[in-house]
Design a protein around this motif. Structure first.
Motif, PDB file in Angstrom:
ATOM      1  N   THR A   9      -0.378  -5.077  -7.159  1.00 46.58           N
ATOM      2  CA  THR A   9      -1.503  -5.528  -6.349  1.00 46.58           C
ATOM      3  C   THR A   9      -1.554  -4.837  -5.000  1.00 46.58           C
ATOM      4  OG1 THR A   9      -1.335  -7.694  -7.415  1.00 46.58           O
ATOM      5  CG2 THR A   9      -2.657  -7.565  -5.416  1.00 46.58           C
ATOM      6  N   LEU A  10      -0.483  -4.884  -4.254  1.00 44.46           N
ATOM      7  CA  LEU A  10      -0.448  -4.301  -2.912  1.00 44.46           C
ATOM      8  C   LEU A  10       0.774  -3.402  -2.803  1.00 44.46           C
ATOM      9  CD1 LEU A  10      -1.716  -4.214  -0.082  1.00 44.46           C
ATOM     10  CD2 LEU A  10      -0.296  -6.179   0.541  1.00 44.46           C
ATOM     11  N   ASN A  11       0.560  -2.180  -2.351  1.00 38.17           N
ATOM     12  CA  ASN A  11       1.656  -1.227  -2.253  1.00 38.17           C
ATOM     13  C   ASN A  11       1.464  -0.336  -1.042  1.00 38.17           C
ATOM     14  OD1 ASN A  11       4.040   0.090  -2.958  1.00 38.17           O
ATOM     15  ND2 ASN A  11       3.520   0.084  -5.130  1.00 38.17           N
ATOM     16  N   ILE A  12       2.564   0.315  -0.642  1.00 37.42           N
ATOM     17  CA  ILE A  12       2.558   1.223   0.504  1.00 37.42           C
ATOM     18  C   ILE A  12       3.119   2.558   0.050  1.00 37.42           C
ATOM     19  CG2 ILE A  12       3.429   1.646   2.829  1.00 37.42           C
ATOM     20  CD1 ILE A  12       3.745  -1.375   3.150  1.00 37.42           C
ATOM     21  N   ALA A  38      -1.911   2.249   2.569  1.00 36.17           N
ATOM     22  CA  ALA A  38      -1.722   0.928   1.964  1.00 36.17           C
ATOM     23  C   ALA A  38      -2.827   0.727   0.933  1.00 36.17           C
ATOM     24  CB  ALA A  38      -1.761  -0.167   3.023  1.00 36.17           C
ATOM     25  N   VAL A  39      -2.429   0.374  -0.273  1.00 39.60           N
ATOM     26  CA  VAL A  39      -3.380   0.303  -1.387  1.00 39.60           C
ATOM     27  C   VAL A  39      -3.394  -1.105  -1.970  1.00 39.60           C
ATOM     28  CG1 VAL A  39      -4.008   1.233  -3.637  1.00 39.60           C
ATOM     29  CG2 VAL A  39      -2.983   2.731  -1.916  1.00 39.60           C
ATOM     30  N   LEU A  40      -4.566  -1.654  -2.057  1.00 40.39           N
ATOM     31  CA  LEU A  40      -4.768  -2.965  -2.679  1.00 40.39           C
ATOM     32  C   LEU A  40      -5.555  -2.756  -3.966  1.00 40.39           C
ATOM     33  CD1 LEU A  40      -4.619  -6.118  -2.534  1.00 40.39           C
ATOM     34  CD2 LEU A  40      -6.804  -6.038  -1.318  1.00 40.39           C
ATOM     35  N   SER A  50      -7.798 -11.589   5.539  1.00 42.55           N
ATOM     36  CA  SER A  50      -7.537 -10.422   6.378  1.00 42.55           C
ATOM     37  C   SER A  50      -6.487  -9.554   5.707  1.00 42.55           C
ATOM     38  CB  SER A  50      -7.063 -10.826   7.784  1.00 42.55           C
ATOM     39  OG  SER A  50      -5.818 -11.499   7.706  1.00 42.55           O
ATOM     40  N   ILE A  51      -6.434  -8.280   6.122  1.00 41.38           N
ATOM     41  CA  ILE A  51      -5.421  -7.340   5.652  1.00 41.38           C
ATOM     42  C   ILE A  51      -4.847  -6.639   6.868  1.00 41.38           C
ATOM     43  CG2 ILE A  51      -4.919  -5.327   4.223  1.00 41.38           C
ATOM     44  CD1 ILE A  51      -7.267  -6.036   2.471  1.00 41.38           C
ATOM     45  N   ILE A  52      -3.548  -6.755   7.053  1.00 40.44           N
ATOM     46  CA  ILE A  52      -2.882  -6.129   8.195  1.00 40.44           C
ATOM     47  C   ILE A  52      -1.640  -5.392   7.708  1.00 40.44           C
ATOM     48  CG2 ILE A  52      -3.716  -7.855   9.832  1.00 40.44           C
ATOM     49  CD1 ILE A  52      -0.892  -9.060   9.811  1.00 40.44           C
ATOM     50  N   LEU A  53      -1.189  -4.471   8.529  1.00 34.58           N
ATOM     51  CA  LEU A  53       0.044  -3.725   8.270  1.00 34.58           C
ATOM     52  C   LEU A  53       0.841  -3.681   9.566  1.00 34.58           C
ATOM     53  CD1 LEU A  53       1.795  -1.873   6.406  1.00 34.58           C
ATOM     54  CD2 LEU A  53       0.466   0.058   7.309  1.00 34.58           C
ATOM     55  N   GLN A  54       2.107  -4.041   9.503  1.00 35.61           N
ATOM     56  CA  GLN A  54       2.965  -4.058  10.681  1.00 35.61           C
ATOM     57  C   GLN A  54       4.143  -3.124  10.475  1.00 35.61           C
ATOM     58  OE1 GLN A  54       5.035  -7.739  11.579  1.00 35.61           O
ATOM     59  NE2 GLN A  54       5.039  -7.307  13.770  1.00 35.61           N
ATOM     60  N   PHE A  55       4.408  -2.309  11.502  1.00 34.31           N
ATOM     61  CA  PHE A  55       5.575  -1.438  11.520  1.00 34.31           C
ATOM     62  C   PHE A  55       6.502  -1.931  12.618  1.00 34.31           C
ATOM     63  CE2 PHE A  55       7.654   2.491  13.241  1.00 34.31           C
ATOM     64  CZ  PHE A  55       8.513   2.683  12.168  1.00 34.31           C
ATOM     65  N   GLN A  56       7.751  -2.189  12.266  1.00 30.56           N
ATOM     66  CA  GLN A  56       8.693  -2.763  13.216  1.00 30.56           C
ATOM     67  C   GLN A  56      10.042  -2.078  13.078  1.00 30.56           C
ATOM     68  OE1 GLN A  56       9.401  -6.967  12.745  1.00 30.56           O
ATOM     69  NE2 GLN A  56       9.900  -7.239  14.909  1.00 30.56           N
ATOM     70  N   GLY A  57      10.644  -1.764  14.227  1.00 24.67           N
ATOM     71  CA  GLY A  57      11.993  -1.205  14.264  1.00 24.67           C
ATOM     72  C   GLY A  57      12.880  -2.048  15.145  1.00 24.67           C
ATOM     73  N   THR A  58      14.075  -2.353  14.681  1.00 22.93           N
ATOM     74  CA  THR A  58      14.985  -3.217  15.419  1.00 22.93           C
ATOM     75  C   THR A  58      16.407  -2.651  15.386  1.00 22.93           C
ATOM     76  OG1 THR A  58      15.394  -4.590  13.458  1.00 22.93           O
ATOM     77  CG2 THR A  58      13.676  -5.315  14.982  1.00 22.93           C
ATOM     78  N   ILE A  59      17.141  -2.947  16.447  1.00 22.02           N
ATOM     79  CA  ILE A  59      18.577  -2.674  16.514  1.00 22.02           C
ATOM     80  C   ILE A  59      19.295  -4.011  16.468  1.00 22.02           C
ATOM     81  CG2 ILE A  59      20.467  -1.753  17.891  1.00 22.02           C
ATOM     82  CD1 ILE A  59      18.547   0.203  19.139  1.00 22.02           C
ATOM     83  N   THR A  60      20.194  -4.161  15.506  1.00 22.11           N
ATOM     84  CA  THR A  60      20.956  -5.402  15.359  1.00 22.11           C
ATOM     85  C   THR A  60      22.420  -5.118  15.644  1.00 22.11           C
ATOM     86  OG1 THR A  60      19.419  -6.232  13.686  1.00 22.11           O
ATOM     87  CG2 THR A  60      21.575  -7.286  13.819  1.00 22.11           C
ATOM     88  N   TYR A 105      -8.667  -0.433  -3.165  1.00 23.08           N
ATOM     89  CA  TYR A 105      -8.996  -0.351  -1.746  1.00 23.08           C
ATOM     90  C   TYR A 105      -7.829   0.342  -1.039  1.00 23.08           C
ATOM     91  CZ  TYR A 105     -12.469  -3.871  -3.014  1.00 23.08           C
ATOM     92  OH  TYR A 105     -13.511  -4.552  -3.611  1.00 23.08           O
ATOM     93  N   ALA A 106      -8.103   1.507  -0.475  1.00 18.49           N
ATOM     94  CA  ALA A 106      -7.062   2.312   0.172  1.00 18.49           C
ATOM     95  C   ALA A 106      -7.307   2.344   1.675  1.00 18.49           C
ATOM     96  CB  ALA A 106      -7.049   3.731  -0.395  1.00 18.49           C
ATOM     97  N   TYR A 107      -6.271   2.073   2.438  1.00 13.99           N
ATOM     98  CA  TYR A 107      -6.349   2.060   3.893  1.00 13.99           C
ATOM     99  C   TYR A 107      -5.274   3.012   4.433  1.00 13.99           C
ATOM    100  CZ  TYR A 107      -8.778  -2.310   2.784  1.00 13.99           C
ATOM    101  OH  TYR A 107      -9.627  -3.258   2.251  1.00 13.99           O
ATOM    102  N   ASP A 108      -5.733   4.088   5.061  1.00 14.67           N
ATOM    103  CA  ASP A 108      -4.780   5.064   5.581  1.00 14.67           C
ATOM    104  C   ASP A 108      -4.334   4.649   6.976  1.00 14.67           C
ATOM    105  OD1 ASP A 108      -7.511   5.661   6.346  1.00 14.67           O
ATOM    106  OD2 ASP A 108      -6.674   7.389   7.412  1.00 14.67           O
ATOM    107  N   PHE A 109      -3.149   5.085   7.346  1.00 12.51           N
ATOM    108  CA  PHE A 109      -2.608   4.778   8.660  1.00 12.51           C
ATOM    109  C   PHE A 109      -1.743   5.933   9.122  1.00 12.51           C
ATOM    110  CE2 PHE A 109       0.368   3.159   5.497  1.00 12.51           C
ATOM    111  CZ  PHE A 109       1.594   3.612   5.949  1.00 12.51           C
TER     112      PHE A 109
END
Length: 392
Positions: A9-12, A38-40, A50-60, A105-109
């Protein structure tokens, strides 16, 4: 909640995985561009809020705090490196869900990644740098599960002049020490694409040896081939076996090792082979894992140092006293990002302005990236902007 079939259904899809930066974090080299689609895919009419995409980087970082009565508690400290959100389908002003008909439905980023971000690394359970993309298609209602796709993003780093860093390896380095006199060993080559050979005598001159690898620098997904020879120079010397280990050494600078106050080293064995016969003609092959989870690339920054080596342990029976003796040798190896991830082999170069190509199409890009084993037709490829073009 995640979808029951998120892959359907939803992939990146990413243009480059891992994303390779060049030079050190303190260099003025340009960064990279995180780019993908991102492809739906829907097989029936669906209501989406809604459709959102989040990119997150963390140091643990995991710290150990000592309290009275010898009580130790471990706690994690998270530090955010980067956080960016794309909104592909915003919430409607009237709060009503959008009606999406069956189809793709394809959403480029794309997002410019500065060169000073740390690469993806992990040192045991005490330190980790992680990047992740999370796409969410929010569905209305209490009993309708959202479509969610999470994809880890690996950021690696490649030296501009790879040999400059490799030249620090010597047989007297603490990462490449041998238990016998290092003067018996041949010098290691400073060039990453040159063969590396060590040779000499050990066990009080009773054993001669020679080992070599074709290249000091090896990419992920390829084979690391070790060849060599061990010979007895005295009678009645019993050579039992040779143990070969492909080892990853990780050092975290803020973790200190007891009274010595030196950075603590974490090691893991990636591959191990034991040879009992035909020690006069040795050939040992170590498949370097393609996954960054199984084998990290070499890294050196303010916090983490990751190095690799081949560790050799020769077991023999000393004919003088009949005792078991072990001879230990090490050969340094540099692991670099896999070239298989680089699509530059079939994408046009950024500076080639005169080449015929179609305008950038996210649906086309999704189709190409979802079929990694099929290379696109040379005239159906989009010329994509560089890091400098994206940031200016």
């Amino acid at each position: 909640m995640s979808s029951a079939h998120p892959d359907d259904t939803l992939n990146i899809y990413l243009e480059h995985d891992p994303l390779v930066l060049h030079g050190s974090t303190k260099s003025k080299a340009p960064g990279g561009v995180l780019r993908g689609v991102a492809v739906l895919r829907l097989d029936q009419v669906c209501r989406i809020r809604s459709i959102i995409l989040q990119f997150q980087g963390t140091i643990t970082q995991r710290h150990t705090k000592k309290y009275a009565h010898r009580i130790e508690l471990k706690e994690n400290q998270d530090q955010e490196i980067i956080n960016h959100t794309w909104t592909f389908l915003p919430v409607a002003e009237n709060k009503q869900p959008h009606i999406l008909h069956p189809g793709t439905y394809a959403y480029d980023f794309e997002l410019p990644i500065p060169n000073n971000v740390p690469e993806s690394t992990r040192v045991g359970k005490v330190y980790a740098v992680q990047y992740r993309l999370t796409a969410t298609a929010d569905r209305p209602g209490l009993f309708l599960r959202n479509y969610v796709c999470e994809k880890p993003v690996h950021i690696s780093r490649r030296d501009v002049i790879e040999a400059a860093e490799l030249s620090t390896y010597t047989m007297r380095s603490p990462w490449t020490h041998a238990t016998h006199d290092s003067s018996d060993c041949g010098d290691l080559s400073d060039e990453p694409q040159q063969p590396v050979t060590i040779a000499g005598h050990c066990a009080n001159g009773m054993v001669e040896y020679i080992f070599s690898i074709p290249n000091k620098s090896v990419s992920q997904g390829s084979d690391l081939v070790l060849s060599g020879h061990i010979g007895a120079l005295v009678d009645n010397l019993e050579l039992l076996h040779l143990s070969c280990y492909f080892v990853e050494c990780m050092t975290c600078r803020f973790m200190r090792d007891g009274p010595s106050n030196k950075p603590k080293v974490h090691s893991r064995v990636i591959q191990a082979v034991q040879i009992r016969d035909e020690l006069d003609s040795i050939e040992c092959r170590f498949p370097v894992p393609h996954s960054l989870e199984d084998c990290q690339v070499d890294a050196l920054n303010d916090i983490v140092k990751i190095r690799h080596k081949i560790k050799l342990v020769l077991s023999l029976i000393d004919p003088k006293d009949g005792r078991l003796t072990e001879i230990r040798l090490t050969i340094p190896v540099k692991i670099r990002p896999s070239n298989d991830y680089d699509l530059a082999e079939w994408l046009p170069a950024y500076e080639e302005d005169g080449r015929t190509s179609l305008p950038y199409d996210p649906t086309l890009m999704a189709t190409l990236l979802s079929h990694e084993n099929q290379k696109p037709h040379p005239f159906t490829t989009a010329i994509l902007p560089t890091y400098e073009q994206v940031t200016h």
